[in-house]
Design a protein around this motif. Sequence first.
Motif, PDB file in Angstrom:
ATOM      1  N   LEU A 109      33.067  71.266  14.434  1.00 48.86           N
ATOM      2  CA  LEU A 109      32.027  71.950  13.651  1.00 48.86           C
ATOM      3  C   LEU A 109      31.408  71.043  12.581  1.00 48.86           C
ATOM      4  O   LEU A 109      30.772  71.526  11.635  1.00 48.86           O
ATOM      5  N   ALA A 110      31.607  69.716  12.712  1.00 49.72           N
ATOM      6  CA  ALA A 110      30.929  68.787  11.788  1.00 49.72           C
ATOM      7  C   ALA A 110      29.443  68.821  12.124  1.00 49.72           C
ATOM      8  O   ALA A 110      29.064  68.825  13.293  1.00 49.72           O
ATOM      9  N   TRP A 137      32.449  88.317  15.072  1.00 52.61           N
ATOM     10  CA  TRP A 137      32.046  86.939  15.375  1.00 52.61           C
ATOM     11  C   TRP A 137      33.323  86.120  15.509  1.00 52.61           C
ATOM     12  O   TRP A 137      33.996  85.849  14.527  1.00 52.61           O
ATOM     13  N   PHE A 138      33.659  85.779  16.740  1.00 48.53           N
ATOM     14  CA  PHE A 138      34.854  84.980  16.992  1.00 48.53           C
ATOM     15  C   PHE A 138      34.480  83.529  17.217  1.00 48.53           C
ATOM     16  O   PHE A 138      33.487  83.233  17.868  1.00 48.53           O
ATOM     17  N   SER A 139      35.281  82.619  16.694  1.00 46.43           N
ATOM     18  CA  SER A 139      35.045  81.189  16.880  1.00 46.43           C
ATOM     19  C   SER A 139      35.250  80.823  18.349  1.00 46.43           C
ATOM     20  O   SER A 139      36.254  81.197  18.946  1.00 46.43           O
ATOM     21  N   PRO A 140      34.293  80.071  18.955  1.00 42.79           N
ATOM     22  CA  PRO A 140      34.481  79.667  20.356  1.00 42.79           C
ATOM     23  C   PRO A 140      35.678  78.712  20.508  1.00 42.79           C
ATOM     24  O   PRO A 140      36.246  78.607  21.584  1.00 42.79           O
ATOM     25  N   GLN A 141      36.075  78.029  19.412  1.00 43.82           N
ATOM     26  CA  GLN A 141      37.196  77.079  19.500  1.00 43.82           C
ATOM     27  C   GLN A 141      38.540  77.790  19.643  1.00 43.82           C
ATOM     28  O   GLN A 141      39.266  77.584  20.592  1.00 43.82           O
ATOM     29  N   LEU A 146      29.606  85.122  23.203  1.00 46.10           N
ATOM     30  CA  LEU A 146      29.783  83.759  23.723  1.00 46.10           C
ATOM     31  C   LEU A 146      31.240  83.459  24.085  1.00 46.10           C
ATOM     32  O   LEU A 146      31.527  82.823  25.095  1.00 46.10           O
ATOM     33  N   SER A 147      32.167  83.951  23.248  1.00 42.18           N
ATOM     34  CA  SER A 147      33.584  83.622  23.477  1.00 42.18           C
ATOM     35  C   SER A 147      34.131  84.284  24.749  1.00 42.18           C
ATOM     36  O   SER A 147      35.210  83.943  25.214  1.00 42.18           O
ATOM     37  N   LEU A 148      33.359  85.242  25.330  1.00 39.33           N
ATOM     38  CA  LEU A 148      33.835  85.935  26.540  1.00 39.33           C
ATOM     39  C   LEU A 148      33.350  85.262  27.822  1.00 39.33           C
ATOM     40  O   LEU A 148      33.724  85.662  28.917  1.00 39.33           O
ATOM     41  N   ILE A 149      32.471  84.256  27.668  1.00 38.54           N
ATOM     42  CA  ILE A 149      31.856  83.655  28.858  1.00 38.54           C
ATOM     43  C   ILE A 149      32.754  82.570  29.433  1.00 38.54           C
ATOM     44  O   ILE A 149      33.258  81.717  28.699  1.00 38.54           O
ATOM     45  N   GLY A 150      32.946  82.618  30.741  1.00 41.69           N
ATOM     46  CA  GLY A 150      33.843  81.672  31.411  1.00 41.69           C
ATOM     47  C   GLY A 150      33.254  80.275  31.469  1.00 41.69           C
ATOM     48  O   GLY A 150      32.038  80.098  31.407  1.00 41.69           O
ATOM     49  N   ARG A 151      34.121  79.288  31.628  1.00 42.85           N
ATOM     50  CA  ARG A 151      33.694  77.887  31.689  1.00 42.85           C
ATOM     51  C   ARG A 151      32.771  77.619  32.871  1.00 42.85           C
ATOM     52  O   ARG A 151      31.964  76.710  32.852  1.00 42.85           O
ATOM     53  N   ARG A 152      32.946  78.414  33.947  1.00 42.14           N
ATOM     54  CA  ARG A 152      32.180  78.139  35.164  1.00 42.14           C
ATOM     55  C   ARG A 152      30.817  78.820  35.185  1.00 42.14           C
ATOM     56  O   ARG A 152      30.016  78.567  36.079  1.00 42.14           O
ATOM     57  N   ASP A 153      30.578  79.718  34.245  1.00 36.48           N
ATOM     58  CA  ASP A 153      29.276  80.416  34.224  1.00 36.48           C
ATOM     59  C   ASP A 153      28.158  79.436  33.916  1.00 36.48           C
ATOM     60  O   ASP A 153      28.221  78.702  32.929  1.00 36.48           O
ATOM     61  N   THR A 154      27.135  79.445  34.765  1.00 38.19           N
ATOM     62  CA  THR A 154      26.003  78.523  34.537  1.00 38.19           C
ATOM     63  C   THR A 154      24.717  79.281  34.244  1.00 38.19           C
ATOM     64  O   THR A 154      23.703  78.693  33.923  1.00 38.19           O
TER      65      THR A 154
END
Length: 492
Positions: free
Chosen positions: A74-75, A169-173, A211-219
Amino acid sequence: DVLPSPDGPAPSVSITEIRQYLRAQDIPFHDGYSCLHTPSLFTGDRGDQPLSANAPFTLFIDKTTGSFLCTATLAEGTWQDFQANVEMRHRGITPIPPASSEEMEEEMRQAREDARCMWERALPLWELLDEKETKETKALFGISQVSNATLKRFGVRYLRTARSLVFPWFSPQDATLKGLKLVRVEKKGGTVTYVEETLPRFDSYRNLFGLSLIGRRDTELVLTGWELDALALHQAAGVASVALPRGASCLPPTLLPYLERFKRITLWLGEDLRSWEAAKLFARKLSLKRCSLVRPGNLQPRPLEALNQGLNVTKILRSALLASHKSIVSFRQLREEVFGELVNTEQVSGVKWARFPELNKLLKGHRRGELTIFTGPTGSGKTTFISEYALDLCMQGVCTLWGSFEINNVRLAKIMLTQFAGRRLEDQLELYDEWADRFEELPLYFMTFHGQQNIKTVIDTMQHAVYMYDITHVVVDNLQFMMGHEHISVDR
């Protein structure tokens, strides 16, 4: 918020210069849609080792402004900050992220703590005392069709004391809670309005809800203007969907890095013409070639409304128009747009003033791309009137930039705050903080110029503000002061 910072606008940098610099410094990069992607200076190997092309590319450089954000740490900072950190690295010093002021850090920490306390007090909607209360609450917010499973997935809660829905609002990290948005309903006569409040305050609230609910493979992704629309889209069409923190009024550039990984983005921001205009503006930021837009219309209302009416949401998404079009079009391609303008004659005429019904008859409302000149002798009340005229629009969500070259920003802000509060605050100083807090929530920005200015500097600042804050209304007060008196006689 003041534009530019008191030490003048950040020197602009072109995308060519950024690419040349990265190559000269042996920094590997990918060319993204709105950002360049590089390995982060703030993670992994330290010191004077060259950045490895095998490291994750988690640092994003905005192609328009040169500002960067590292999504891993987050820098964030300006292009100059980035260069300074590269130089430090060459000297074997560990780069340090540009720090925000202690005051801001403390404010954010406090906001997070307040959000956590509020979140713990809020109840999941399906756990209210009885079914009747749940039904009434859902009906109040128009979400009777939204299932408990959907509400649970998105973590929506209800705060009884404030009669508000609570969106996290959840952190995506690391999925920690970073903030909240509260939405409550206000009914005036037959109209229903939704009042929103965020923790932290809206200028620091950078949540892409969902955003935090979206899978890595979703394009593919659908970008909406409202949290409840994101819920409706997921339930009705099973698509990955997120909501912008401030709806159709603005897409902050700091959110662009999080949207870089999606190959296709559909913008479905709302059901009015302002949402359509905003969608076209945002598509340019996101790169036209990957964006499609859902055109508002009778059979294409906002997603929540479409779910409530039992419309085929998947079919509406399939009918989205590609944002990028060629330079020459036929009437067949314009046909739907023309029909839309005929159907929405009221909306086409612009954002109406609430305080000046007579002005609506003359100007039909505020529309993008129009220039209005107000003239009158010195002391006739131009500034006083224009500040009220701009405030009226600003209170309706029109992002406004003031260039006050004649009177300073403190005096102008005092005039506008008085007009906003509708009372003499000098006689009721105990109310100052309450009204100032509410005034601060408006999408209102001031340029810090005063007196005669170089026209190019002013235009550059305006363009910067349009990109950063999605400004749609600029006020210049007044041209004579900005240009200096000697210019007036030469070329009126």
